[in-house]
Design a protein around this motif. Structure first.
Motif, PDB file in Angstrom:
ATOM      1  N   SER A 221      -9.249  -7.396   4.732  1.00 64.66           N
ATOM      2  CA  SER A 221     -10.535  -8.090   4.577  1.00 64.66           C
ATOM      3  C   SER A 221     -10.520  -9.038   3.379  1.00 64.66           C
ATOM      4  CB  SER A 221     -11.680  -7.077   4.433  1.00 64.66           C
ATOM      5  OG  SER A 221     -11.720  -6.510   3.131  1.00 64.66           O
ATOM      6  N   LEU A 222      -9.560  -8.858   2.478  1.00 67.80           N
ATOM      7  CA  LEU A 222      -9.406  -9.732   1.317  1.00 67.80           C
ATOM      8  C   LEU A 222      -8.467 -10.902   1.623  1.00 67.80           C
ATOM      9  CD1 LEU A 222      -8.922  -6.927  -1.378  1.00 67.80           C
ATOM     10  CD2 LEU A 222     -10.999  -8.294  -1.014  1.00 67.80           C
ATOM     11  N   ASP A 223      -8.164 -11.085   2.916  1.00 66.31           N
ATOM     12  CA  ASP A 223      -7.230 -12.123   3.375  1.00 66.31           C
ATOM     13  C   ASP A 223      -5.816 -11.890   2.861  1.00 66.31           C
ATOM     14  OD1 ASP A 223      -9.211 -13.487   4.803  1.00 66.31           O
ATOM     15  OD2 ASP A 223      -9.819 -14.642   3.041  1.00 66.31           O
ATOM     16  N   LYS A 224      -5.462 -10.622   2.705  1.00 66.18           N
ATOM     17  CA  LYS A 224      -4.114 -10.244   2.313  1.00 66.18           C
ATOM     18  C   LYS A 224      -3.392  -9.622   3.514  1.00 66.18           C
ATOM     19  CE  LYS A 224      -4.775 -11.409  -1.983  1.00 66.18           C
ATOM     20  NZ  LYS A 224      -4.214 -12.693  -2.456  1.00 66.18           N
ATOM     21  N   THR A 225      -2.085  -9.510   3.385  1.00 65.34           N
ATOM     22  CA  THR A 225      -1.285  -8.819   4.389  1.00 65.34           C
ATOM     23  C   THR A 225      -0.823  -7.497   3.797  1.00 65.34           C
ATOM     24  OG1 THR A 225      -0.504 -10.917   5.330  1.00 65.34           O
ATOM     25  CG2 THR A 225       0.776  -8.929   5.858  1.00 65.34           C
ATOM     26  N   PRO A 226      -1.448  -6.375   4.202  1.00 64.48           N
ATOM     27  CA  PRO A 226      -1.050  -5.082   3.654  1.00 64.48           C
ATOM     28  C   PRO A 226       0.169  -4.530   4.386  1.00 64.48           C
ATOM     29  CG  PRO A 226      -2.914  -4.795   5.135  1.00 64.48           C
ATOM     30  CD  PRO A 226      -2.624  -6.273   5.101  1.00 64.48           C
ATOM     31  N   VAL A 227       1.074  -3.920   3.615  1.00 61.73           N
ATOM     32  CA  VAL A 227       2.253  -3.272   4.184  1.00 61.73           C
ATOM     33  C   VAL A 227       2.291  -1.843   3.655  1.00 61.73           C
ATOM     34  CG1 VAL A 227       4.774  -3.270   4.293  1.00 61.73           C
ATOM     35  CG2 VAL A 227       3.533  -5.445   4.356  1.00 61.73           C
ATOM     36  N   GLU A 228       2.301  -0.874   4.551  1.00 67.10           N
ATOM     37  CA  GLU A 228       2.302   0.534   4.153  1.00 67.10           C
ATOM     38  C   GLU A 228       3.728   0.995   3.851  1.00 67.10           C
ATOM     39  OE1 GLU A 228       1.513   4.881   6.207  1.00 67.10           O
ATOM     40  OE2 GLU A 228       0.345   3.152   6.937  1.00 67.10           O
ATOM     41  N   VAL A 229       3.909   1.600   2.675  1.00 69.37           N
ATOM     42  CA  VAL A 229       5.227   2.127   2.302  1.00 69.37           C
ATOM     43  C   VAL A 229       5.049   3.527   1.716  1.00 69.37           C
ATOM     44  CG1 VAL A 229       6.039  -0.218   1.807  1.00 69.37           C
ATOM     45  CG2 VAL A 229       5.264   1.218  -0.075  1.00 69.37           C
ATOM     46  N   ASN A 230       6.143   4.274   1.693  1.00 70.45           N
ATOM     47  CA  ASN A 230       6.111   5.618   1.129  1.00 70.45           C
ATOM     48  C   ASN A 230       6.484   5.595  -0.351  1.00 70.45           C
ATOM     49  OD1 ASN A 230       5.281   7.081   3.456  1.00 70.45           O
ATOM     50  ND2 ASN A 230       7.344   6.893   4.290  1.00 70.45           N
ATOM     51  N   ASP A 231       6.147   6.672  -1.029  1.00 71.86           N
ATOM     52  CA  ASP A 231       6.252   6.733  -2.490  1.00 71.86           C
ATOM     53  C   ASP A 231       7.638   7.188  -2.946  1.00 71.86           C
ATOM     54  OD1 ASP A 231       5.577   6.799  -5.178  1.00 71.86           O
ATOM     55  OD2 ASP A 231       4.767   8.831  -5.067  1.00 71.86           O
ATOM     56  N   TYR A 232       8.505   6.201  -3.162  1.00 73.83           N
ATOM     57  CA  TYR A 232       9.813   6.437  -3.773  1.00 73.83           C
ATOM     58  C   TYR A 232      10.031   5.375  -4.833  1.00 73.83           C
ATOM     59  CZ  TYR A 232      10.612   9.875  -0.163  1.00 73.83           C
ATOM     60  OH  TYR A 232      10.497  10.987   0.633  1.00 73.83           O
ATOM     61  N   PRO A 233      10.893   5.634  -5.819  1.00 74.13           N
ATOM     62  CA  PRO A 233      11.011   4.723  -6.973  1.00 74.13           C
ATOM     63  C   PRO A 233      11.150   3.249  -6.585  1.00 74.13           C
ATOM     64  CG  PRO A 233      12.309   6.692  -7.365  1.00 74.13           C
ATOM     65  CD  PRO A 233      11.817   6.795  -5.945  1.00 74.13           C
ATOM     66  N   GLY A 234      10.269   2.431  -7.171  1.00 73.36           N
ATOM     67  CA  GLY A 234      10.308   0.994  -6.918  1.00 73.36           C
ATOM     68  C   GLY A 234       9.653   0.571  -5.631  1.00 73.36           C
ATOM     69  N   PHE A 235       9.257   1.568  -4.791  1.00 74.11           N
ATOM     70  CA  PHE A 235       8.652   1.297  -3.489  1.00 74.11           C
ATOM     71  C   PHE A 235       9.607   0.404  -2.678  1.00 74.11           C
ATOM     72  CE2 PHE A 235       5.011   1.345  -6.681  1.00 74.11           C
ATOM     73  CZ  PHE A 235       4.979   2.726  -6.722  1.00 74.11           C
ATOM     74  N   VAL A 236       9.138  -0.698  -2.110  1.00 74.92           N
ATOM     75  CA  VAL A 236      10.049  -1.627  -1.420  1.00 74.92           C
ATOM     76  C   VAL A 236      10.291  -2.866  -2.272  1.00 74.92           C
ATOM     77  CG1 VAL A 236      10.330  -3.171   0.555  1.00 74.92           C
ATOM     78  CG2 VAL A 236       9.484  -0.855   0.914  1.00 74.92           C
ATOM     79  N   ALA A 237       9.224  -3.478  -2.735  1.00 70.42           N
ATOM     80  CA  ALA A 237       9.338  -4.773  -3.424  1.00 70.42           C
ATOM     81  C   ALA A 237      10.302  -4.707  -4.604  1.00 70.42           C
ATOM     82  CB  ALA A 237       7.958  -5.249  -3.882  1.00 70.42           C
TER      83      ALA A 237
ATOM     84  N   VAL B 295       0.868  -1.186   0.000  1.00 70.08           N
ATOM     85  CA  VAL B 295       0.000   0.000   0.000  1.00 70.08           C
ATOM     86  C   VAL B 295       0.900   1.229   0.000  1.00 70.08           C
ATOM     87  CG1 VAL B 295      -1.791   1.274   1.244  1.00 70.08           C
ATOM     88  CG2 VAL B 295      -1.828  -1.243   1.216  1.00 70.08           C
ATOM     89  N   ILE B 296       0.882   1.979  -1.112  1.00 69.75           N
ATOM     90  CA  ILE B 296       1.828   3.071  -1.303  1.00 69.75           C
ATOM     91  C   ILE B 296       1.146   4.415  -1.086  1.00 69.75           C
ATOM     92  CG2 ILE B 296       3.466   4.151  -2.882  1.00 69.75           C
ATOM     93  CD1 ILE B 296       2.408   0.793  -3.916  1.00 69.75           C
ATOM     94  N   ARG B 297       1.648   5.152  -0.123  1.00 72.74           N
ATOM     95  CA  ARG B 297       1.138   6.493   0.168  1.00 72.74           C
ATOM     96  C   ARG B 297       1.821   7.511  -0.720  1.00 72.74           C
ATOM     97  NH1 ARG B 297      -0.606   7.824   6.215  1.00 72.74           N
ATOM     98  NH2 ARG B 297      -0.980   9.779   5.123  1.00 72.74           N
ATOM     99  N   GLY B 298       1.045   8.196  -1.548  1.00 66.59           N
ATOM    100  CA  GLY B 298       1.570   9.332  -2.281  1.00 66.59           C
ATOM    101  C   GLY B 298       1.757  10.505  -1.342  1.00 66.59           C
ATOM    102  N   TYR B 299       2.355  11.581  -1.833  1.00 70.49           N
ATOM    103  CA  TYR B 299       2.631  12.754  -1.001  1.00 70.49           C
ATOM    104  C   TYR B 299       1.344  13.347  -0.430  1.00 70.49           C
ATOM    105  CZ  TYR B 299       5.138  16.943   0.516  1.00 70.49           C
ATOM    106  OH  TYR B 299       5.698  17.941   1.272  1.00 70.49           O
ATOM    107  N   GLN B 300       0.244  13.230  -1.184  1.00 66.37           N
ATOM    108  CA  GLN B 300      -1.027  13.811  -0.740  1.00 66.37           C
ATOM    109  C   GLN B 300      -1.992  12.793  -0.134  1.00 66.37           C
ATOM    110  OE1 GLN B 300      -1.704  15.927  -4.734  1.00 66.37           O
ATOM    111  NE2 GLN B 300      -2.699  17.314  -3.300  1.00 66.37           N
TER     112      GLN B 300
END
Length: 298
Positions: free
Chosen positions: A173-189, A153-158
């Motif tokens: 709720s979709l039986d997924k594991t969400p991970v919050e990351v900030n918006d920089y090139p490539g994110f984390v993955a 889950v990628i947070r943009g600046y706004q």
């Protein structure tokens, strides 16, 4: 509350995202400009439900109900008019995504959250094409979507706290594991994965070892379920190249420069599974892993 979802793009990721939401009893509109692509997507979704039935994780009755949750549309304006959430899963192309989000901002309800499944393109830049930057966010699903547990889950600046919280809760709720990351090139993955894949291609390019040997080292030595060259084929070599270019441009660092071998392969049309040939040769109906003729060692 999010009850109705629209998915833009009916390719591998789009139909997987549609499958996931329909399975969890959301009303989903799958949108694509191509009627044939939509028909193909519905066939794929049905077959993937059949695989779940064969594994006894789903029933025929559940499949029938889930498929009834899906409608298709070729017109974005009418397709998103009642959506609480729109997930864009179009080709990884900035200009295309900016155009789509301009349209979504115009046609989607004012309360709707606009999400992108982009694997590398800036959410902040995408959000700037709209007048609702607080409601724009990244939902980066992994392939195959119904199976893989992660949602980046990628947070943009706004992106607002409220929007982020809604998407984190929805993903869970979709039986997924969400991970919050900030918006920089490539994110984390992809910031971590793509340099590894690129280094594996360089290792092949420089003659250190062959395709089979490189993948075997990573599978048996590092406990990776799939070697990096096979994974690159699975992702799509063109997609890998596009992400590396985003990393290179975004950071201005030569360490992200794509290997010349990768560039040549994509330019020649060798893109992995989607074209039937990459580092491995793929034959319909066969699960055998066969190294491509170009990389077989004498």
């Amino acid at each position: 509350m999010i009850k109705t979802v629209a998915v833009i793009g009916s390719g591998t990721m789009g139909n997987g995202i549609c499958h996931l939401f329909a399975q969890h009893n959301f009303k989903v509109t799958l949108i694509d400009v191509n009627h044939n692509a939509l028909d193909k997507a519905l066939t794929t979704i049905s077959k993937n439900f059949d695989r779940q039935i064969a594994k006894q994780t789903f029933t025929e009755e559940q499949k029938i109900h889930a498929l009834k949750n899906i409608t298709t549309h070729t017109d974005i304006k009418n397709g998103v008019e009642n959506a609480d959430l729109i997930v864009e899963a179009a080709t990884e192309n900035l200009d295309l995504k900016l155009s789509i989000f301009k349209d979504l901002d115009q046609y989607a309800p004012a309360h709707a959250i606009l999400a992108s499944n982009t694997s590398s393109i800036s959410i902040t830049q995408i959000a700037a094409a709209t007048n609702r930057g607080d409601k724009v966010i990244g939902m980066h699903f992994m392939n195959p979507v119904p199976v893989m547990k992660l949602v980046e889950v990628i947070r943009g600046y706004q992106s607002s706290d409220e929007t982020t919280a809604q998407i984190m809760t929805l993903s869970a709720s979709l039986d997924k594991t969400p991970v919050e990351v900030n918006d920089y090139p490539g994110f984390v993955a992809n910031r971590i994965l793509m340099p590894m894949i690129n280094e594996a291609i360089y290792t092949l390019y420089e003659g250190v070892a062959g395709v089979y040997e490189i993948d075997t080292v990573m599978k048996l030595g590092m406990a990776h379920p799939m070697g990096p060259l096979q994974l690159a084929d699975f992702i799509g070599l063109d997609v890998c190249l596009a992400i590396l270019k985003v990393l290179q441009d975004g950071f201005g660092n030569p360490k992200y420069a794509p290997c010349p071998l990768l560039v040549n392969m994509v330019n020649a049309g060798y893109k992995g599974i989607k074209t039937g040939d990459g580092f491995y040769k793929y034959t319909p109906g066969s699960k055998d892993l066969v190294v491509s003729e170009k990389f077989k060692r004498s």
